[in-house]
Design an enzyme around this catalytic site. Structure first.
Site, PDB file in Angstrom:
ATOM      1  N   HIS A  25       0.712  -1.167   0.104  1.00  0.00           N
ATOM      2  CA  HIS A  25      -0.075   0.085  -0.132  1.00  0.00           C
ATOM      3  C   HIS A  25       0.886   1.055   0.093  1.00  0.00           C
ATOM      4  CE1 HIS A  25      -3.981  -1.902   0.861  1.00  0.00           C
ATOM      5  NE2 HIS A  25      -3.259  -2.985   0.942  1.00  0.00           N
ATOM      6  N   ASP A  45       3.421   9.678  -0.504  1.00  0.00           N
ATOM      7  CA  ASP A  45       2.278   8.993  -0.367  1.00  0.00           C
ATOM      8  C   ASP A  45       2.075   7.827  -1.419  1.00  0.00           C
ATOM      9  OD1 ASP A  45       0.208   8.238   0.990  1.00  0.00           O
ATOM     10  OD2 ASP A  45      -0.589  10.552   1.181  1.00  0.00           O
TER      11      ASP A  45
HETATM   12  P1  ADQ Z   1      -2.883   6.231   4.555  1.00  0.00           P
HETATM   13  O1  ADQ Z   1      -1.776   6.721   5.058  1.00  0.00           O
HETATM   14  O2  ADQ Z   1      -3.775   6.123   6.187  1.00  0.00           O
HETATM   15  O3  ADQ Z   1      -3.176   5.054   4.028  1.00  0.00           O
HETATM   16  P2  ADQ Z   1      -5.008   7.535   3.104  1.00  0.00           P
HETATM   17  O4  ADQ Z   1      -4.858   6.850   1.803  1.00  0.00           O
HETATM   18  O5  ADQ Z   1      -5.167   9.063   2.854  1.00  0.00           O
HETATM   19  O6  ADQ Z   1      -3.526   7.625   4.073  1.00  0.00           O
HETATM   20  O7  ADQ Z   1      -6.233   7.013   3.931  1.00  0.00           O
HETATM   21  C1  ADQ Z   1      -6.548   7.548   5.055  1.00  0.00           C
HETATM   22  C2  ADQ Z   1      -8.010   7.308   5.375  1.00  0.00           C
HETATM   23  O8  ADQ Z   1      -8.462   7.715   6.768  1.00  0.00           O
HETATM   24  C3  ADQ Z   1      -9.025   8.014   4.537  1.00  0.00           C
HETATM   25  O9  ADQ Z   1     -10.118   6.805   4.203  1.00  0.00           O
HETATM   26  C4  ADQ Z   1      -9.510   8.963   5.398  1.00  0.00           C
HETATM   27  O10 ADQ Z   1     -10.947   9.205   5.097  1.00  0.00           O
HETATM   28  C5  ADQ Z   1      -9.241   8.274   6.549  1.00  0.00           C
HETATM   29  N1  ADQ Z   1      -9.256   9.481   7.694  1.00  0.00           N
HETATM   30  C6  ADQ Z   1      -8.193  10.235   7.876  1.00  0.00           C
HETATM   31  N2  ADQ Z   1      -8.501  11.180   8.623  1.00  0.00           N
HETATM   32  C7  ADQ Z   1      -9.326  10.802   9.410  1.00  0.00           C
HETATM   33  C8  ADQ Z   1     -10.018  11.650  10.269  1.00  0.00           C
HETATM   34  N3  ADQ Z   1      -9.569  12.503  11.226  1.00  0.00           N
HETATM   35  N4  ADQ Z   1     -11.168  10.924  10.863  1.00  0.00           N
HETATM   36  C9  ADQ Z   1     -11.475   9.788  10.237  1.00  0.00           C
HETATM   37  N5  ADQ Z   1     -10.868   9.204   9.233  1.00  0.00           N
HETATM   38  C10 ADQ Z   1      -9.915   9.745   8.795  1.00  0.00           C
HETATM   39  C11 ADQ Z   1      -1.920   4.090   3.433  1.00  0.00           C
HETATM   40  C12 ADQ Z   1      -1.104   4.711   2.573  1.00  0.00           C
HETATM   41  C13 ADQ Z   1      -1.769   5.681   1.186  1.00  0.00           C
HETATM   42  C14 ADQ Z   1      -2.942   4.410   0.615  1.00  0.00           C
HETATM   43  C15 ADQ Z   1      -3.575   3.907   1.599  1.00  0.00           C
HETATM   44  C16 ADQ Z   1      -4.471   2.722   0.988  1.00  0.00           C
HETATM   45  O11 ADQ Z   1      -0.068   5.737   3.067  1.00  0.00           O
HETATM   46  O12 ADQ Z   1      -0.934   6.156   0.523  1.00  0.00           O
HETATM   47  O13 ADQ Z   1      -3.562   5.376  -0.319  1.00  0.00           O
HETATM   48  O14 ADQ Z   1      -2.912   3.149   2.671  1.00  0.00           O
HETATM   49  O15 ADQ Z   1      -3.639   1.854   0.080  1.00  0.00           O
END
Ligand code: ADQ
Length: 479
Positions: free
Chosen positions: A169, A378
């Site tokens: 991921h 990311d």
């Molecule tokens: P993350 O680094 O966690 O994931 P991201 O892809 O942006 O990053 O996912 C974050 C998730 O958490 C989103 O679904 C978002 O809605 C949720 N979220 C963020 N802040 C929140 C809050 N305050 N309250 C509730 N929910 C919140 C890792 C990798 C990414 C990749 C994903 C999936 O780092 O690059 O996209 O895995 O493969």
């Protein structure tokens, strides 16, 4: 409705991930139940889990506790126990203080500690053993992410009959950075135990193939590796996505509309609402974004009477030192800006260090005029896609870092280099002031991309390719 008891049937589709997709709920009467966590992966895989006899192998979240397999929401869950010391060494240590920074362009210095590696090997072996015990003859096993990179090989040694996929991921780093890792060859061999190794971007797959050639001296043709045991392994990109339609439906509800209006009202109905949503992580570029916004206000290019920034940061990995420092730094930075340019009852930055339910996230996305996503690196970034899916019309603007995997697909976003604060500031102002028709043209294309490439599409692509690779139906390149 947790139920005890061992599984009676072996599974023919098994997902292996660091965490089980459930959170424990403690009730006042002392009983506990489990609630399926709202993650995209479990939603995407539910249909596959149910149409096959599916199981999910993962840690249940509490250290020093051994649990029997149980069923929840028709999902068969197989808990893997971790001791307190293993959480510290395998999870917080090797996974999050060695691999995480190394794979994200060493934006923080990775720490290489031999006892962390030992724990990583031990825990990966435990995951492989549990999986080998529950998987039926010839089952499909899908291993997830950087915490479990040795599992494919460990599993293959015990169960050569299995069809094994692996998906990373996070980014797979350039070879020059990867080779810092003292255990670089072991991890490459671990991954090569899979039949299919999936990455977010083609660049990650290319880095992997190059390393396999350079370090292990294996023959590669296009996206195929000729492994030392005679198997052919495929390495390819599968950009992950979100459940776009269900996110959109949630954002479109009456209740969300009401809540979005309420949020804007509470902020004094600004003309432009900027929004940032991230896990509190040093890869996400929070200081750069806050700095840019603060300077724009200080220089009079953004009027605090007309614009506000809401930054939501989910608490994350708080026992890892670098994350504690980051939290303090951001607290200070936001405090300084608000105290310098804020007025009574109107701080320009509303900073919320909290995790919210999906409904609240949808309302925030719906309320925002300009979404700012500025990671330094990311794998994908699902927040950018969620914002796009929540649009009700072709309005709003997405400012997106070139260093997010999502930038490859979301070409019509306002793309920025987060290291270039002046460029970021200019683009934020451009996005804020863009004429409606310009924003509409961009957003229409973004929405089409996100809806056509959703999470189901991602899972289907990966699993179809895994089927074809293991059925030997690939168009193998000539050797
Ligand atoms: P993350 O680094 O966690 O994931 P991201 O892809 O942006 O990053 O996912 C974050 C998730 O958490 C989103 O679904 C978002 O809605 C949720 N979220 C963020 N802040 C929140 C809050 N305050 N309250 C509730 N929910 C919140 C890792 C990798 C990414 C990749 C994903 C999936 O780092 O690059 O996209 O895995 O493969």
């Amino acid at each position: 409705k947790a139920e005890g008891g061992r599984p009676t049937r072996k599974a023919n589709f098994v997902v292996v991930a660091n965490r089980l997709p459930v959170d424990r709920v403690e009730h006042p009467d002392g009983t506990t139940t489990w609630r399926t966590s709202p993650g995209g992966l479990v939603t995407a895989l539910e249909p596959v889990m149910h149409s096959h006899h599916g199981a999910w192998v993962g840690w249940h979240g509490a250290p020093d506790e051994v649990l029997d397999p149980f069923e929840n929401d028709d999902l068969e869950l197989v808990p893997v126990p971790l001791s307190e010391a293993e959480v510290a060494d395998y999870y917080e240590g090797f996974s999050n203080a060695t691999l995480w920074p190394l794979y994200h362009d060493v934006v923080a210095p990775p720490e290489f500690r031999r006892e962390w590696w030992d724990a990583y090997v031990r825990v990966n072996q435990r995951f492989a053993d549990r999986t080998a015990a529950v998987a039926d003859q010839g089952a499909v096993v899908w291993v997830q992410d950087y915490q479990l990179q040795l599992v494919p090989q460990m599993l293959r040694e015990q169960r050569p009959d299995l069809r094994i996929g692996f998906f990373l991921h996070i980014p797979f780093p350039p070879t020059e950075l990867y080779i810092q890792l003292p255990w670089r060859d072991q991890i490459l061999r671990g991954l090569l135990g899979a039949d299919l190794v999936g990455f977010q971007l083609g660049g990650g797959a290319q880095n992997f193939l190059r390393l396999v050639r350079q370090r292990l001296h294996l023959d590669t043709r296009r996206e195929f590796v000729h492994a030392s045991d005679g198997r052919t392994v495929m390495a390819r990109a599968y950009p992950i996505s979100i459940a776009a339609q269900s996110m959109h439906d949630l954002a479109s509800s009456e209740a969300t509309a009401h809540r979005a209006a309420e949020i804007r009202d509470d902020l004094g109905n600004p003309k432009t609402l900027f929004l940032g949503v991230d896990r509190l992580d040093y890869t996400k570029g929070l200081p750069e974004r806050i700095q840019a916004f603060g300077e724009l206000i200080a220089e009079g290019k953004i009027d605090p009477d007309e614009a506000a920034l809401v930054q939501v940061a989910t608490p994350s990995r708080e026992r890892v030192e670098q994350y504690r420092h980051l939290r303090d730094d951001i607290d200070r930075q936001v405090g300084r800006i608000n105290s310098e340019v804020g007025r009574i009852g109107r701080p320009p930055i509303t900073y919320l260090h909290a995790s919210y339910p999906r409904e609240e996230m949808a309302a925030l996305y719906r309320a925002a005029d300009v979404m700012i996503v500025t990671p330094l690196r990311d794998g994908m970034n699902l927040v950018a896609k969620e914002y796009v899916a929540c649009r009700q019309a072709d309005d709003g603007a997405l400012v997106l870092s070139e260093f997010a995997g999502a930038a490859r697909e979301l070409r019509q976003a306002y793309l920025i280099n987060p290291h270039d604060i002046d460029g970021l500031k200019e683009t934020m102002v451009e996005a804020m002031n863009a004429p409606a028709r310009v924003k509409a043209r961009r957003m229409r294309l973004l929405r089409r991309q996100v809806f056509e490439h959703d999470i189901d599409h991602w899972a289907r692509d990966f699993l179809d390719d895994l089927d074809r690779v293991t059925a030997d139906q690939m168009d193998w390149p000539a050797r």
